[in-house]
Write a protein that holds these residues in place. Structure first.
Motif, PDB file in Angstrom:
ATOM      1  N   ASP A 221      37.244  32.504  63.337  1.00 42.21           N
ATOM      2  CA  ASP A 221      36.371  33.668  63.195  1.00 42.21           C
ATOM      3  C   ASP A 221      35.167  33.253  62.356  1.00 42.21           C
ATOM      4  O   ASP A 221      35.169  32.183  61.719  1.00 42.21           O
ATOM      5  N   ARG A 222      34.138  34.116  62.374  1.00 45.84           N
ATOM      6  CA  ARG A 222      32.942  33.827  61.575  1.00 45.84           C
ATOM      7  C   ARG A 222      32.232  35.138  61.260  1.00 45.84           C
ATOM      8  O   ARG A 222      31.970  35.948  62.150  1.00 45.84           O
ATOM      9  N   LYS A 223      31.922  35.357  59.999  1.00 48.50           N
ATOM     10  CA  LYS A 223      31.103  36.486  59.565  1.00 48.50           C
ATOM     11  C   LYS A 223      30.167  35.974  58.478  1.00 48.50           C
ATOM     12  O   LYS A 223      30.583  35.766  57.336  1.00 48.50           O
ATOM     13  N   THR A 224      28.924  35.779  58.850  1.00 48.59           N
ATOM     14  CA  THR A 224      27.964  35.166  57.937  1.00 48.59           C
ATOM     15  C   THR A 224      27.366  36.222  57.021  1.00 48.59           C
ATOM     16  O   THR A 224      26.873  37.263  57.487  1.00 48.59           O
ATOM     17  N   THR A 225      27.440  35.962  55.728  1.00 45.77           N
ATOM     18  CA  THR A 225      26.942  36.889  54.719  1.00 45.77           C
ATOM     19  C   THR A 225      26.099  36.133  53.701  1.00 45.77           C
ATOM     20  O   THR A 225      26.002  34.904  53.731  1.00 45.77           O
ATOM     21  N   GLY A 226      25.502  36.881  52.804  1.00 46.70           N
ATOM     22  CA  GLY A 226      24.720  36.256  51.751  1.00 46.70           C
ATOM     23  C   GLY A 226      24.392  37.252  50.659  1.00 46.70           C
ATOM     24  O   GLY A 226      24.844  38.408  50.676  1.00 46.70           O
ATOM     25  N   GLN A 227      23.604  36.774  49.718  1.00 44.58           N
ATOM     26  CA  GLN A 227      23.156  37.632  48.624  1.00 44.58           C
ATOM     27  C   GLN A 227      21.834  37.105  48.105  1.00 44.58           C
ATOM     28  O   GLN A 227      21.681  35.907  47.871  1.00 44.58           O
ATOM     29  N   ALA A 228      20.883  38.020  47.930  1.00 45.63           N
ATOM     30  CA  ALA A 228      19.596  37.671  47.340  1.00 45.63           C
ATOM     31  C   ALA A 228      19.390  38.525  46.098  1.00 45.63           C
ATOM     32  O   ALA A 228      19.625  39.741  46.130  1.00 45.63           O
ATOM     33  N   VAL A 229      18.978  37.890  45.020  1.00 46.95           N
ATOM     34  CA  VAL A 229      18.579  38.611  43.821  1.00 46.95           C
ATOM     35  C   VAL A 229      17.061  38.517  43.747  1.00 46.95           C
ATOM     36  O   VAL A 229      16.511  37.422  43.605  1.00 46.95           O
ATOM     37  N   VAL A 230      16.402  39.669  43.890  1.00 48.13           N
ATOM     38  CA  VAL A 230      14.939  39.682  43.979  1.00 48.13           C
ATOM     39  C   VAL A 230      14.356  40.561  42.887  1.00 48.13           C
ATOM     40  O   VAL A 230      14.994  41.505  42.397  1.00 48.13           O
ATOM     41  N   GLU A 231      13.138  40.239  42.515  1.00 48.05           N
ATOM     42  CA  GLU A 231      12.424  41.057  41.544  1.00 48.05           C
ATOM     43  C   GLU A 231      12.136  42.423  42.155  1.00 48.05           C
ATOM     44  O   GLU A 231      11.707  42.526  43.303  1.00 48.05           O
ATOM     45  N   ALA A 232      12.377  43.475  41.393  1.00 50.53           N
ATOM     46  CA  ALA A 232      12.156  44.835  41.880  1.00 50.53           C
ATOM     47  C   ALA A 232      10.659  45.134  41.899  1.00 50.53           C
ATOM     48  O   ALA A 232       9.963  44.951  40.897  1.00 50.53           O
ATOM     49  N   VAL A 233      10.181  45.579  43.051  1.00 45.95           N
ATOM     50  CA  VAL A 233       8.775  45.944  43.193  1.00 45.95           C
ATOM     51  C   VAL A 233       8.701  47.399  43.648  1.00 45.95           C
ATOM     52  O   VAL A 233       9.725  48.048  43.868  1.00 45.95           O
ATOM     53  N   SER A 234       7.512  47.914  43.805  1.00 46.62           N
ATOM     54  CA  SER A 234       7.348  49.314  44.189  1.00 46.62           C
ATOM     55  C   SER A 234       7.890  49.550  45.596  1.00 46.62           C
ATOM     56  O   SER A 234       7.940  48.649  46.430  1.00 46.62           O
ATOM     57  N   LEU A 235       8.285  50.786  45.855  1.00 45.46           N
ATOM     58  CA  LEU A 235       8.764  51.140  47.184  1.00 45.46           C
ATOM     59  C   LEU A 235       7.660  50.999  48.219  1.00 45.46           C
ATOM     60  O   LEU A 235       7.938  50.746  49.399  1.00 45.46           O
ATOM     61  N   ALA A 236       6.407  51.165  47.783  1.00 46.54           N
ATOM     62  CA  ALA A 236       5.288  50.994  48.706  1.00 46.54           C
ATOM     63  C   ALA A 236       5.196  49.545  49.182  1.00 46.54           C
ATOM     64  O   ALA A 236       4.752  49.277  50.306  1.00 46.54           O
ATOM     65  N   THR A 237       5.628  48.619  48.332  1.00 48.04           N
ATOM     66  CA  THR A 237       5.608  47.202  48.725  1.00 48.04           C
ATOM     67  C   THR A 237       6.736  46.915  49.700  1.00 48.04           C
ATOM     68  O   THR A 237       6.525  46.381  50.787  1.00 48.04           O
ATOM     69  N   ILE A 238       7.944  47.286  49.341  1.00 49.84           N
ATOM     70  CA  ILE A 238       9.084  47.229  50.257  1.00 49.84           C
ATOM     71  C   ILE A 238      10.183  48.145  49.732  1.00 49.84           C
ATOM     72  O   ILE A 238      10.558  48.083  48.549  1.00 49.84           O
ATOM     73  N   ASP A 239      10.670  49.008  50.591  1.00 49.33           N
ATOM     74  CA  ASP A 239      11.672  49.998  50.210  1.00 49.33           C
ATOM     75  C   ASP A 239      13.046  49.519  50.678  1.00 49.33           C
ATOM     76  O   ASP A 239      13.474  49.778  51.805  1.00 49.33           O
ATOM     77  N   TRP A 240      13.761  48.803  49.792  1.00 55.87           N
ATOM     78  CA  TRP A 240      15.065  48.259  50.141  1.00 55.87           C
ATOM     79  C   TRP A 240      16.080  49.372  50.391  1.00 55.87           C
ATOM     80  O   TRP A 240      16.972  49.226  51.236  1.00 55.87           O
ATOM     81  N   PHE A 241      15.930  50.488  49.665  1.00 54.70           N
ATOM     82  CA  PHE A 241      16.900  51.585  49.797  1.00 54.70           C
ATOM     83  C   PHE A 241      16.806  52.217  51.182  1.00 54.70           C
ATOM     84  O   PHE A 241      17.825  52.479  51.834  1.00 54.70           O
ATOM     85  N   ALA A 242      15.600  52.447  51.638  1.00 52.56           N
ATOM     86  CA  ALA A 242      15.419  53.026  52.972  1.00 52.56           C
ATOM     87  C   ALA A 242      15.955  52.082  54.033  1.00 52.56           C
ATOM     88  O   ALA A 242      16.575  52.511  55.015  1.00 52.56           O
TER      89      ALA A 242
END
Length: 307
Positions: A221-242
């Motif tokens: 089986d295979r399930k590829t995952t990962g994790q990124a720790v990124v600097e928090a920027v404004s939602l106007a720049t990129i809205d990760w929650f949405a």
């Protein structure tokens, strides 16, 4: 004389016939670090004999295999279109190798015809042989450190013998670059990321399979995952929650190295963001983004290109 842990050699060579010793030599050496070795992994089957006295009746070891884990520095092959020295490990983890002469070497996921390797693990005078080895691969990239692959290999138990260490060298291995703004770029969902770290796990389920008439190590089986720790920027720049709530898919593109012959690129076309957590480093807000690598047409969720 005591045997020393740091005096070791790892040799790995693709097998022509599954489980048949491919006789790796010095040219097949793998230069690794952070080594962890389990020389015998097995199930202990108790005999439980009924006798006119008490006592331990011993066990039978079944399903015998071995496991070897280690890091390999992430670097190019020294020349564009050349095969990197760690290529046999990627192939034994379920990647196919495609060479574009003098341009690049691409590693793409396959599910049929997955190759296997013979591994020699030599540690100060003793050689352990793993046959039919297959495994899993992970990637770790963080600033002020050397990016690396981590290979977790499982093989059928071969012979264990006294053997002088194979004379290996760094010949053919490329000196890596540290992860930094000068050497590394990361794009995630189209955002040129300011990142503290990126980790990727190919997610192979590696299964030792012992049957009457067949013994093998398979990737089941295979399930590829990962994790990124990124600097928090404004939602106007990129809205990760949405993006997380809408299950929006976006691409990942990591490029490490900027000199021909020492470039490694890792890409995924369709990543979903999982449950976001918030933290800080040096009083600077950050987000930890769980990553799910999703296939688009199948077996295309992750590719590695060496240039």
């Amino acid at each position: 004389m005591p045997r020393l842990f740091r005096k070791l050699a790892i040799l790995n060579k693709i097998e022509t016939t599954y489980g048949t010793n491919s006789a790796p030599a010095a040219v097949n050496a793998i230069i690794g670090k952070n080594v962890s070795f389990t020389p015998i992994e097995a199930e202990e089957v108790s005999r439980d004999l009924m006798l006119p006295y008490l006592g331990n009746q011993g066990v039978i070891l079944t399903g015998k295999h071995a496991k070897l884990e280690f890091d390999v520095e992430m670097a190019g092959a020294g020349a564009a279109g050349s095969v990197p020295k760690y290529a046999s490990l990627l192939r034994a983890c379920g990647f196919a190798e495609t060479v574009a002469a003098e341009v690049s070497v691409t590693y793409s996921i396959i599910e049929t015809g997955v190759e296997s390797s013979t591994m020699f693990f030599e540690i100060d005078g003793v050689r352990h042989i793993l046959l039919g080895a297959r495994g899993n691969m992970a990637v770790n990239v963080a600033p002020k450190a050397i990016p690396h692959f981590r290979f977790s290999m499982t093989g059928l138990l071969g012979t264990i013998t006294d053997q002088a260490l194979t004379a290996v060298s760094m010949t053919g291995w490329t000196t890596p670059k540290d992860a930094s703004s000068a050497n590394t770029t990361l794009s995630l969902h189209g955002w040129s990321s300011i990142a503290e770290s990126l980790s990727i796990d190919l997610g192979n389920t590696v299964t030792p399979r012992f049957l009457i008439g067949s013994e093998s190590v398979i990737i089941s089986d295979r399930k590829t995952t990962g994790q990124a720790v990124v600097e928090a920027v404004s939602l106007a720049t990129i809205d990760w929650f949405a993006r997380a709530l809408a299950r929006t898919k976006g691409a990942l593109a990591l490029a490490h190295g900027n000199v021909e012959g020492n470039i490694v690129e890792i890409a995924g076309p369709a990543l979903e963001i999982g449950k976001i957590s918030q933290g800080q480093t040096d009083n600077i807000l950050n987000y930890t983004l769980p990553l799910s690598f999703c296939p688009v047409t199948g077996r295309d969720e992750l590719t590695i290109v060496v240039k």
